[in-house]
Design an enzyme around this catalytic site. Structure first.
Site, PDB file in Angstrom:
ATOM      1  N   HIS A  94       0.833  -1.205   0.000  1.00 38.33           N
ATOM      2  CA  HIS A  94       0.000   0.000   0.000  1.00 38.33           C
ATOM      3  C   HIS A  94       0.870   1.259   0.000  1.00 38.33           C
ATOM      4  O   HIS A  94       0.624   2.194  -0.768  1.00 38.33           O
ATOM      5  CB  HIS A  94      -0.917  -0.010   1.223  1.00 38.33           C
ATOM      6  N   GLU A  95       1.876   1.293   0.864  1.00 37.44           N
ATOM      7  CA  GLU A  95       2.754   2.467   0.925  1.00 37.44           C
ATOM      8  C   GLU A  95       3.550   2.614  -0.370  1.00 37.44           C
ATOM      9  O   GLU A  95       3.780   3.734  -0.839  1.00 37.44           O
ATOM     10  CB  GLU A  95       3.688   2.371   2.124  1.00 37.44           C
ATOM     11  N   HIS A  98       1.583   4.476  -2.866  1.00 39.27           N
ATOM     12  CA  HIS A  98       1.662   5.939  -2.785  1.00 39.27           C
ATOM     13  C   HIS A  98       2.885   6.462  -3.530  1.00 39.27           C
ATOM     14  O   HIS A  98       2.820   7.490  -4.215  1.00 39.27           O
ATOM     15  CB  HIS A  98       1.728   6.376  -1.319  1.00 39.27           C
TER      16      HIS A  98
END
Length: 225
Positions: A94-95, A98
């Site tokens: 998920h990170e 980004h």
């Protein structure tokens, strides 16, 4: 209607926080069968999306994982960076999502980044001006406070597609690159879905307060007439 709605949203927010902690704890205790750590998973997402030059580093704390565009670094907590668990892979991917958003100039995250100064200003001054407006019964001061508060609400609104998109990138990559087995994939999805609910609850809370303040502002207008 304000307080019943607020109670309902607070219950949702509490449930969302519980789900985040519960799902992360549950899937942090289950090792993935590929023995892939969070750091390795984040790197795999970056490579899959052709993103280079992003650092991956450890950070302290629990669930403090984040991507910092200022130094182009994905910071992963120790329970994610070094862990070869289902939860670690989900969070790390998920990170990394980004980081991919910034690398590919994803429009909503550019809007969110541009709004950070306004959001900080709004969060610092809005409640002070709203309180002054109520104390002095000044529609002008109160109205300025509401406008500043609306920046925070809009920031949270823009945050939703940013977070959902990062999770989508993560899950698509996990599945497409085979980072986890199929049954493990659904565990990572549960972790990320629970995290997304916290942003929904935060937005609903902010919208509710904004509507409440607007109704007070309109009430001031009617009383002045």
């Amino acid at each position: 209607m304000f307080f019943p709605a607020l109670i309902a949203i607070m219950i949702l927010a509490g449930w969302a926080q519980y789900q985040v902690s519960h799902q992360f704890k549950k899937y942090s205790q289950i090792a993935n069968r590929r023995h892939m750590t969070g750091a390795q998973a984040a790197d795999a997402v970056l490579r899959a999306h052709g993103v280079v030059g992003v650092n991956i580093a450890r950070c302290g704390g629990h669930l403090t994982d984040h991507y910092d565009p200022r130094d182009n670094t994905i910071y992963l907590s120790r329970s994610v960076y070094d862990s070869a668990t289902i939860a670690a892979v989900g969070v790390a991917c998920h990170e990394a999502g980004h980081a991919c958003q910034y690398a590919h100039n994803y429009f909503p995250i550019r809007i969110r980044s541009a709004m950070i100064p306004l959001c900080q200003l709004g969060s610092n001054l809005s409640f002070i001006l709203i309180a002054i407006g109520l104390f002095l019964y000044s529609q002008s001061w109160f109205g300025i406070g509401v406008i500043l508060f609306s920046f925070t609400t809009f920031f949270q609104l823009v945050t939703l597609p940013v977070e959902f998109n990062a999770s989508r990138r993560a899950l698509v990559t996990i599945e497409g690159e085979g980072l986890l087995y199929e049954d493990e994939y659904y565990g990572a999805k549960k972790v990320l879905t629970a995290a997304a609910l916290t942003y929904v609850a935060a937005l609903l809370t902010s919208v509710l307060y904004l509507l409440h303040y607007v109704s007070i502002f309109l009430g001031m207008s009617r009383s002045d007439d």
